[in-house]
Design an enzyme around this catalytic site. Sequence first.
Site, PDB file in Angstrom:
ATOM      1  N   ASP A  53       0.924  -1.259   0.137  1.00 39.46           N
ATOM      2  CA  ASP A  53       0.106   0.033   0.115  1.00 39.46           C
ATOM      3  C   ASP A  53       0.856   1.154  -0.193  1.00 39.46           C
ATOM      4  O   ASP A  53       0.658   2.212   0.895  1.00 39.46           O
ATOM      5  CB  ASP A  53      -0.974   0.019   1.264  1.00 39.46           C
ATOM      6  CG  ASP A  53      -1.792  -1.130   1.111  1.00 39.46           C
ATOM      7  OD1 ASP A  53      -2.122  -1.878   0.251  1.00 39.46           O
ATOM      8  OD2 ASP A  53      -2.006  -1.712   2.622  1.00 39.46           O
ATOM      9  N   GLU A  65     -11.145   0.675  -3.350  1.00 40.46           N
ATOM     10  CA  GLU A  65     -10.562   1.128  -1.994  1.00 40.46           C
ATOM     11  C   GLU A  65      -9.130   1.536  -2.584  1.00 40.46           C
ATOM     12  O   GLU A  65      -8.862   1.880  -3.657  1.00 40.46           O
ATOM     13  CB  GLU A  65     -10.104  -0.051  -1.383  1.00 40.46           C
ATOM     14  CG  GLU A  65      -9.435  -1.092  -1.924  1.00 40.46           C
ATOM     15  CD  GLU A  65      -9.475  -2.499  -0.857  1.00 40.46           C
ATOM     16  OE1 GLU A  65      -9.916  -2.459   0.160  1.00 40.46           O
ATOM     17  OE2 GLU A  65      -9.060  -3.491  -1.574  1.00 40.46           O
TER      18      GLU A  65
END
Length: 521
Positions: free
Chosen positions: A23, A183
């Site tokens: 991420d 997301e």
Amino acid sequence: MENSLATQTIRYSNPILPGFYPDPSITKAGEYFYLICSSFEYFPGVPIFRSRNLVHWEQIGHVLDRPDQLDLTDRKSSDGIYAPSLRYHEGIFYMITTDVRGSGNFYVTATDPAGPWSEPIPVPYGGIDPSLFFDDDGKVYVTAQQGADYDSHVIQYEINIATGEAFSEPQVVWRGDGGPWTEGPHLYKINGMYYMMSASGGTAKEHREIIGRSEKPYGPFERCPEPILTHRDLDHPIQYLGHADLVEDTNGDWWAVFLGVRLTGEGYSVLGRETFLAPVRWKEGWPYIDNNEGSVALEMSVTRLPDAAPAAPGATLGEGRDDFDGEHLGPEWIFVRNPAEGCCSLAETPGHLTLRGQAPGLGEVGQITFAGRRQQHTQASFTTCLLFAPSAEGEEAGLCVRRDEDAHYEIGLTRSGNGNRVTARLTIRGESRIVHEGKTEAEQLFLRIEATEKEYILSYSEDSQNWSSVVAGPARALSPEDFVSKMCFTGVVIGLYATGNGRPSGAPARFDWFEYRAAWR
């Protein structure tokens, strides 16, 4: 890295951050790029790196390095800090993230990215993966994921950046491409257009990055008809690509950092999700990275980098020996949750890392005593010298490779019955079994775990010359792909540990050194 005058190409290797660094989020300030990653149940939280050329990265610390910023003491594995986002605006760095099962969404600020960072400032809305956007008119927006699975969508609202107070109610601004798990959203303004970018498909084979554009920050967003990043249709050594962030360099070139996984031939990776880098190509107003083309590769060629001067990799490739001679552990060292006060010391016995075992063991959720660092190579060995004289039943210390409380292998010295024993234990899918117990009178042991693509081999020696290999555990069982009931988002961390197995240990465990050797990258 090579610079060929004949071909005018520069080569670099992916991933730029090998091992469990998922991420990624990136920003630029002055001569440096800064990058952060998720940290989940590990403390300190949110590792932060800097680089001049986007390829060689130096870790400068962690964003959340104080207990008053982050309390993880009761977090299960793969809870905690999800998908942080990093931005720089008018001399201030901002990191916004989610403490899952904890305090929710918040941001912190700093004028120096190496710290100190502020106390958390909460924001009121959103599920996970919040991001900040600073518009030209002075307005500041939070963009965040909300909902689950196919109901995942993106909300957005304006905030007072000084206080976190919402100036507006959240609006649904993006529903993705019809796939599950929309997301990791980011809002950008590029050449007068607003771009909404997010991941879709879940962080596995169907993972992809999608994007839309609009003349207004709240949309409606015209969606690009195809993903701008994915390998979902390719038989390729890098899979699961997505969760990207964009940055522009001083040359006007655009780049993307994103996560990916280097799967073995049997379809797993103990290293977890890693950080990759690729150039961005603009076509008809859309930024393209790699839509099933295979251009994101382990070895990349580009025409230029922001700063092509040679630079040595920093601690991120982490081979070598730590003699524990400093006042503080290096930034590559992390703990499982917040360590208990007094459980870890470099000052108690200079030149050694002293660990004091707590009541919880490696398979429990609590303040276990575990200091480790990420595994960054599939083929590697991890060796340490342990000095330990346990005197009470159950006192134990040693060397461990850990995915989470349900999957870990360790070899160490344990007090059992009326003597001390070299003990090796395998925990697979939550079930632990001792696979070796051997009596020993030694209070100094050399411990080693060797990693191959298929197994971890646990060994010990009393003289550092003659080694006994006692068990080999399957590598697949420590991979995120081998989860049972709860998704696993982390890779393997190699750790030094101590425990009293039910009560605090009275005997300190002293580690003279720790050595990490890679067979090859």
